[in-house]
Design a protein around this motif. Structure first.
Motif, mmCIF file in Angstrom:
data_model
loop_
_atom_site.group_PDB
_atom_site.id
_atom_site.type_symbol
_atom_site.label_atom_id
_atom_site.label_comp_id
_atom_site.label_asym_id
_atom_site.label_seq_id
_atom_site.Cartn_x
_atom_site.Cartn_y
_atom_site.Cartn_z
ATOM 1 N N GLU A 57 9.506 7.572 -13.941
ATOM 2 C CA GLU A 57 10.564 8.110 -13.070
ATOM 3 C C GLU A 57 10.229 9.506 -12.563
ATOM 4 N N ASP A 58 8.942 9.764 -12.437
ATOM 5 C CA ASP A 58 8.460 11.006 -11.836
ATOM 6 C C ASP A 58 8.164 10.693 -10.368
ATOM 7 N N TYR A 59 9.208 10.686 -9.558
ATOM 8 C CA TYR A 59 9.091 10.196 -8.197
ATOM 9 C C TYR A 59 8.286 11.132 -7.296
ATOM 10 N N GLU A 60 8.346 12.421 -7.550
ATOM 11 C CA GLU A 60 7.581 13.363 -6.742
ATOM 12 C C GLU A 60 6.082 13.088 -6.861
ATOM 13 N N GLU A 61 5.619 12.891 -8.095
ATOM 14 C CA GLU A 61 4.193 12.621 -8.305
ATOM 15 C C GLU A 61 3.814 11.250 -7.772
ATOM 16 N N ALA A 62 4.708 10.272 -7.937
ATOM 17 C CA ALA A 62 4.445 8.933 -7.398
ATOM 18 C C ALA A 62 4.275 9.000 -5.886
ATOM 19 N N LEU A 63 5.155 9.769 -5.236
ATOM 20 C CA LEU A 63 5.085 9.898 -3.785
ATOM 21 C C LEU A 63 3.764 10.535 -3.352
ATOM 22 N N LYS A 64 3.322 11.549 -4.082
ATOM 23 C CA LYS A 64 2.050 12.195 -3.756
ATOM 24 C C LYS A 64 0.901 11.188 -3.802
ATOM 25 N N CYS A 65 0.938 10.322 -4.802
ATOM 26 C CA CYS A 65 -0.139 9.330 -4.940
ATOM 27 C C CYS A 65 -0.157 8.363 -3.768
ATOM 28 N N PHE A 66 0.995 7.840 -3.415
ATOM 29 C CA PHE A 66 1.035 6.859 -2.334
ATOM 30 C C PHE A 66 0.748 7.500 -0.973
ATOM 31 N N LEU A 67 1.148 8.766 -0.785
ATOM 32 C CA LEU A 67 0.811 9.464 0.448
ATOM 33 C C LEU A 67 -0.693 9.734 0.539
ATOM 34 N N LYS A 68 -1.322 9.944 -0.619
ATOM 35 C CA LYS A 68 -2.778 10.120 -0.635
ATOM 36 C C LYS A 68 -3.484 8.860 -0.129
ATOM 37 N N ILE A 69 -2.926 7.714 -0.491
ATOM 38 C CA ILE A 69 -3.508 6.450 -0.024
ATOM 39 C C ILE A 69 -3.457 6.394 1.498
ATOM 40 N N LEU A 70 -2.346 6.853 2.080
ATOM 41 C CA LEU A 70 -2.217 6.833 3.534
ATOM 42 C C LEU A 70 -3.180 7.809 4.200
ATOM 43 N N GLU A 71 -3.549 8.876 3.499
ATOM 44 C CA GLU A 71 -4.578 9.763 4.037
ATOM 45 C C GLU A 71 -5.918 9.038 4.100
ATOM 46 N N LEU A 72 -6.172 8.204 3.090
ATOM 47 C CA LEU A 72 -7.431 7.459 3.033
ATOM 48 C C LEU A 72 -7.405 6.235 3.938
ATOM 49 N N GLU A 73 -6.225 5.590 3.996
ATOM 50 C CA GLU A 73 -6.092 4.342 4.757
ATOM 51 C C GLU A 73 -4.792 4.387 5.571
ATOM 52 N N PRO A 74 -4.800 5.067 6.709
ATOM 53 C CA PRO A 74 -3.566 5.273 7.475
ATOM 54 C C PRO A 74 -2.963 3.990 8.031
ATOM 55 N N GLN A 75 -3.728 2.903 8.041
ATOM 56 C CA GLN A 75 -3.222 1.634 8.564
ATOM 57 C C GLN A 75 -2.907 0.642 7.440
ATOM 58 N N ASN A 76 -2.617 1.149 6.255
ATOM 59 C CA ASN A 76 -2.368 0.297 5.091
ATOM 60 C C ASN A 76 -0.874 -0.007 4.987
ATOM 61 N N PRO A 77 -0.425 -1.222 5.361
ATOM 62 C CA PRO A 77 1.020 -1.518 5.342
ATOM 63 C C PRO A 77 1.613 -1.509 3.933
ATOM 64 N N GLU A 78 0.811 -1.936 2.960
ATOM 65 C CA GLU A 78 1.326 -1.937 1.588
ATOM 66 C C GLU A 78 1.618 -0.524 1.101
#
Length: 301
Positions: A57-78
């Protein structure tokens, strides 16, 4: 949406949850951080860390991780679906909806994104548009029981009983092992006073999941409504044998025992009833119906 329904839906969203039950979180996170530093499987590492943080339930850190994925793969729908899910857990519904819409824009045939948008609309009280989204997801995949379940629950909670029963029935036709649809339909039949139909649904659940404390409690309620008190008590005891901490069942048993005590004081010890109620209050001091019954008994003795 009650907590049971919400829990059931959230078990199915998002799709890829890995390593979330590992107890030694910090060690696992360190492992993934080392993989990222070495440039190995960074996307998978961020996904796994994101779900670990979600589990914590550490949502801030979870969000950082998933946003990092979008930096690597900006067209990743998942990744957009996962970002939306974190925003949803943070009650940032507008941001969640925007993320789900971006996921859908990248994959226009993704029923998961459509369901997620519908869920946000439902949380925002926009039930008409939520229904439209769930129906859209069903049209994308008519075998999709997740979309139908969301739609059925929405109908159920809006007291659209016939529509809810139709959807629950279709879910069970498509997936005869869908226990939650069976249980909800049984609960709905009970609410409508159709005890025989309710009992049939609960019995169907018990054939597949005999050790279900919630269902045994519901069976007890049906027997009690039919004035079959011995059968009701037996069902309540079966429920408590499976889950001694089940608040509703403890209350139901104590309440029925108190009714029995009033008619036949020699059959039940009032001290046992009070101990049961006090036990529930020790688990949840805010349980008002238990507190009310206990106060009522104390005034009588």
């Amino acid at each position: 949406m009650n907590q049971s329904d919400r829990d059931f839906i959230e078990k199915k969203r998002p799709k890829k949850q890995r390593d979330v039950h590992i107890k030694d979180y910090e060690l696992v996170i360190l492992h993934y951080q080392n993989l990222i530093k070495k440039g190995k499987n960074a996307t998978d590492a961020y996904v796994n860390m994101g779900f670990i943080y979600l589990d914590k339930e550490d949502y801030e850190e979870a969000l950082k991780c998933f946003l990092k994925i979008l930096e690597l793969e900006p067209q990743n729908p998942e990744a957009f679906n996962n970002v939306g899910y974190v925003y949803e857990k943070m009650n940032m519904f507008d941001f969640a909806k925007q993320s789900y819409e971006k996921a859908l824009g990248l994959n226009t045939q993704d029923p998961e994104a459509v369901i997620n948008i519908g869920h946000i609309l439902e949380l925002q009280g926009n039930y008409k548009e939520a229904v439209e989204q769930y129906l859209k997801a069903i049209e994308m995949n008519r075998q999709n029981d997740s979309a139908r379940f969301c739609l059925a629950v929405l109908y159920d909670h809006q007291d659209m009983h016939e529509e809810a029963i139709d959807q629950y029935s279709e879910i069970i036709r498509l997936n005869p092992g869908h226990l939650k649809a069976m249980y909800n339909m049984g609960r709905l039949y009970f609410q409508l006073g159709n005890y025989s139909a309710a009992l049939k649904q609960f019995q169907n659940v018990l054939k597949l999941d005999h050790d279900n404390a919630d269902v045994w409690n519901s069976v007890g309620l049906i027997h009690e409504a039919n004035n079959d008190y011995p059968a009701a008590i037996d069902s309540y005891r079966k429920s408590l044998a499976l889950n001694p901490f089940h608040e509703d069942t403890n209350f139901n048993l104590a309440n029925l025992q108190y009714l029995t005590y009033q008619d036949s004081p020699n059959q039940v010890k009032i001290a046992d009833i009070m101990r049961r109620l006090q036990f529930v209050l020790s688990l949840n001091p805010r349980n008002q119906k238990v507190d009310k019954l206990l106060s009522k008994i104390q005034k009588k003795i």
